[in-house]
Design an enzyme around this catalytic site. Sequence first.
Site, PDB file in Angstrom:
ATOM      1  N   TYR A 153       0.834  -1.215   0.000  1.00 45.19           N
ATOM      2  CA  TYR A 153       0.000   0.000   0.000  1.00 45.19           C
ATOM      3  C   TYR A 153       0.870   1.267   0.000  1.00 45.19           C
ATOM      4  O   TYR A 153       1.674   1.464   0.916  1.00 45.19           O
ATOM      5  CB  TYR A 153      -0.865  -0.058   1.261  1.00 45.19           C
ATOM      6  CG  TYR A 153      -1.694   1.158   1.574  1.00 45.19           C
ATOM      7  CD1 TYR A 153      -2.585   1.689   0.643  1.00 45.19           C
ATOM      8  CD2 TYR A 153      -1.630   1.756   2.838  1.00 45.19           C
ATOM      9  CE1 TYR A 153      -3.362   2.795   0.957  1.00 45.19           C
ATOM     10  CE2 TYR A 153      -2.409   2.860   3.166  1.00 45.19           C
ATOM     11  CZ  TYR A 153      -3.261   3.376   2.220  1.00 45.19           C
ATOM     12  OH  TYR A 153      -4.031   4.461   2.534  1.00 45.19           O
ATOM     13  N   ASP A 238      -1.658  -6.014   9.555  1.00 43.27           N
ATOM     14  CA  ASP A 238      -2.686  -5.080   9.103  1.00 43.27           C
ATOM     15  C   ASP A 238      -3.802  -5.921   8.492  1.00 43.27           C
ATOM     16  O   ASP A 238      -3.650  -6.470   7.402  1.00 43.27           O
ATOM     17  CB  ASP A 238      -2.035  -4.136   8.084  1.00 43.27           C
ATOM     18  CG  ASP A 238      -3.037  -3.287   7.327  1.00 43.27           C
ATOM     19  OD1 ASP A 238      -4.250  -3.466   7.536  1.00 43.27           O
ATOM     20  OD2 ASP A 238      -2.606  -2.453   6.511  1.00 43.27           O
ATOM     21  N   ILE A 240      -7.030  -4.963   7.816  1.00 46.72           N
ATOM     22  CA  ILE A 240      -8.182  -4.091   7.568  1.00 46.72           C
ATOM     23  C   ILE A 240      -9.096  -4.592   6.461  1.00 46.72           C
ATOM     24  O   ILE A 240     -10.200  -4.091   6.311  1.00 46.72           O
ATOM     25  CB  ILE A 240      -7.757  -2.620   7.274  1.00 46.72           C
ATOM     26  CG1 ILE A 240      -7.053  -2.483   5.931  1.00 46.72           C
ATOM     27  CG2 ILE A 240      -6.892  -2.061   8.382  1.00 46.72           C
ATOM     28  CD1 ILE A 240      -6.840  -1.024   5.524  1.00 46.72           C
ATOM     29  N   LYS A 277     -12.815  -0.348   5.317  1.00 46.87           N
ATOM     30  CA  LYS A 277     -12.907  -1.262   4.178  1.00 46.87           C
ATOM     31  C   LYS A 277     -13.991  -2.310   4.403  1.00 46.87           C
ATOM     32  O   LYS A 277     -14.828  -2.541   3.540  1.00 46.87           O
ATOM     33  CB  LYS A 277     -11.560  -1.958   3.957  1.00 46.87           C
ATOM     34  CG  LYS A 277     -10.384  -1.006   3.836  1.00 46.87           C
ATOM     35  CD  LYS A 277     -10.546   0.004   2.702  1.00 46.87           C
ATOM     36  CE  LYS A 277      -9.333   0.923   2.595  1.00 46.87           C
ATOM     37  NZ  LYS A 277      -9.485   1.924   1.542  1.00 46.87           N
TER      38      LYS A 277
END
Lengths: 487, 487
Positions: A153, A238, A240, A277
């Site tokens: 990302y 992470d 998410i 998300k």
Amino acid sequence: MELMLRNQEQILSKIATNDGHGENSAFFDGWKAYDTDPYHPTHNPNGVIQMGLAENQLSLDLVEEWVQKNQKASICTAEGANQFKDIAIYQDYHGLPQFKNAVARFMERVRGNRVRFDPDRVVMSGGATGAQETLAFCLADPGDALLVPTPYYPANDRDLTWRTRVQLVPVICESSNDFKITRDGLETAYKKAQEANIKVKGLLLNNPSNPLGTVLEREALAEALSFINEKKIHLICDEIYSATVFDEPGFVSIAEVVQEYPDCNLDLIHIVYSLSKDLGFPGFRVGIIYSYNDVVVNCARKMSSFGLVSTQTQYLLARMLSDEVFVDRFLAESSRRLASRHGLLSQGLAQMGIGSLKSSAGLYCWMDLRRLLKGPTFEAELELWRVVINDVKINVSPGASFHSSEPGWFRVCFANMDDDTMQVALTRIRKLVIQSISPEANAPRKQCRRSKLEISLSFRRLDEIMMTPHKMSPHSPMSSPLVRART
Amino acid sequence: MELMLRNQEQILSKIATNDGHGENSAFFDGWKAYDTDPYHPTHNPNGVIQMGLAENQLSLDLVEEWVQKNQKASICTAEGANQFKDIAIYQDYHGLPQFKNAVARFMERVRGNRVRFDPDRVVMSGGATGAQETLAFCLADPGDALLVPTPYYPANDRDLTWRTRVQLVPVICESSNDFKITRDGLETAYKKAQEANIKVKGLLLNNPSNPLGTVLEREALAEALSFINEKKIHLICDEIYSATVFDEPGFVSIAEVVQEYPDCNLDLIHIVYSLSKDLGFPGFRVGIIYSYNDVVVNCARKMSSFGLVSTQTQYLLARMLSDEVFVDRFLAESSRRLASRHGLLSQGLAQMGIGSLKSSAGLYCWMDLRRLLKGPTFEAELELWRVVINDVKINVSPGASFHSSEPGWFRVCFANMDDDTMQVALTRIRKLVIQSISPEANAPRKQCRRSKLEISLSFRRLDEIMMTPHKMSPHSPMSSPLVRART
């Protein structure tokens, strides 16, 4: 702006005058192109279609229906207003107890109730953006590094390094191996950092991966766990995108894996979560840090003062996430809709002979345009991307902005639009492909672009392929030999 | 916790294991004492009364009434729900245009419409906490310093220095001069920093002042402006209490003063604002940076990704602050109620012979208990504070936690409770004073405290004073010779 910056270098900080926020990459340029000329089916049918935004808009109608039925969840209605004062003045950085409880329970449900989360370890932050920065501040000093597998990302650079002065050291992953993280890759990156005299303080894993859309399997997580324990460094997971999984293989959280390894040092394990998300509420700025380390929980909670979630929003979400019937319905339906949309895009691409990495999660495909590149370079990737954004008028994100080690990959988001817009986007991509294969079929003014898009000789004539619609399961894009990256 | 910290020093950052957040001061200890034993008129009448929290609860009934009448302002009602999707997914760090406009207009109204604010310079942050940190990151590098007049808000240390590694250099202000900021004081602090090889990057002014409750007059602001222009350093004006002014002298914003000095370098001027104090919404986490410097606006906006305001809250406040009839009514009524409450407290204290600094703003009084100290030391101040918190059961905040240069001052908050609780608090303070003057009047078990509270010989017998209620205007506490600090 540049002149202005130079003039102010003396009076402002280095942070204010350097480029550490990373917004000058093509990833953000694409957004700007969209912002200045956004597609609209009737008002601006030739505008740019935004496929650079990983937003989950497919199931917000379910949420809208819920809020209308649950007006007590708003402190701004006759039903809920008696709570207004207490909520508006609540500024305890522990958060509303009902919010923390509801978040912990929701995280458990997303993980199939195979793990338990302690609400007292739930720390708020300003989105995952704030959560990542907070963890970097807690775990590493300026100059220290975190390992991050590529592609990753783009805003990780902003979130984890800009103000913290921490570094990211890439762990190179490649298409030959489906971009899987290997022990060798981890060891190589770690060694390289050591040789450069950089202290490695942790490993950041993104599961499911943005931009790949793949999940980390249990064995990969166990391997990472073994690696970080051996090196005595942190593991930030992470997660998410955990509820965007729409196919097999399903999602395995690090929280599950640590249960199976009692020797693992839990003080090293931290999870980043968010509702941006999985629920599609990026505007509500709900970021969560879940750490197994008491000192980190304590310190991150103090830091959460810089980015607490509005209590108005905490109150609404506490009610919403506590409605288990709603949550179960939402998760199932959202997954179903994402699967269907992913099928539409990946199948559509496959029918044009465009490959994409096989994936089971996320709001995007990792599209393989390597064969459309003039050559195997990032310059060629950027050149192709300029054609895509300026002529095809689609904002997709080039692999370079994700620190991809191989040129020619693009992230294409699919959950921030309706079906009709997706069809328009597919039609545009089809034109690009046809034009790339047979430029002579185009109007004269287009011919000048041939040099930009010199085609690899090995590439099939795609107009032929497109005349022969493939019968494919939306979840089995492998049925076309071109559809996957690793062919 | 300490052992745990030591064990983790190797694996965590210095920030996580040092004490930079400043929460171990008496200021925060008082909150903890309240948290473990909170006063309630019926359930816990002997509990601690919270007078350590600068919260504005006096006019929230007006807001509650407004939200009930304006249900369209909520995206969670039948009236407003058609906005849910668009608002939930809006994550642009520029903020909702209607929100920025409404905030700019509101800031103008609070400043009597004598200035104009450009909505494009309104940058969001996670409360004033986030705003301060963001500005420190933009203006100063690690090791650089900001000048701050004393006494100042304790959490400035956390907000401006903890993660930024910037330093605060105190500008000493004293009661002999009503704690006014002088050019001499500024020059002395600046010189001292230079001698210590510290680069001074700015001056932070808090207007109206927390904890003093005083406003900076036009001349003082002009002097500060001249000072920072001469030194070519920044001026941060923290104006988060601007609408709490309830008496003369009124509030003058730096925004007004810069208009009168066209030679002033506007690139050096930055305002911090918030809706936590003026409207009483600390839970909503609305912090605002208003900078006249384009590069700072640009950089701060990028940083605002770490602490954006929830769009649900932006949407509500955009509607509320655009209702000019409501805003005007609220501002007038809030000011009236604050004046009345301030009068009740300062007059009550005066009747006991307790002085407080004359003030015209804020949610607190700066109470002078110097004569109750055993000696003129901060040890004695802390000792007295312990009696106040443990025996009198009131959480007030000792001057030391505000970096006061003179021991014996305490901040007493008055707007976070109802009238009845304020009366109970006054009764308790009265007992403290009587007990301090004539401990023999108390029960035997109290006598042991005499040594703790040895009384200055010059102090009048306060039980006499209390028998003779003074006739005072609530806004003229000067009518008692003991009521002001500087007698």
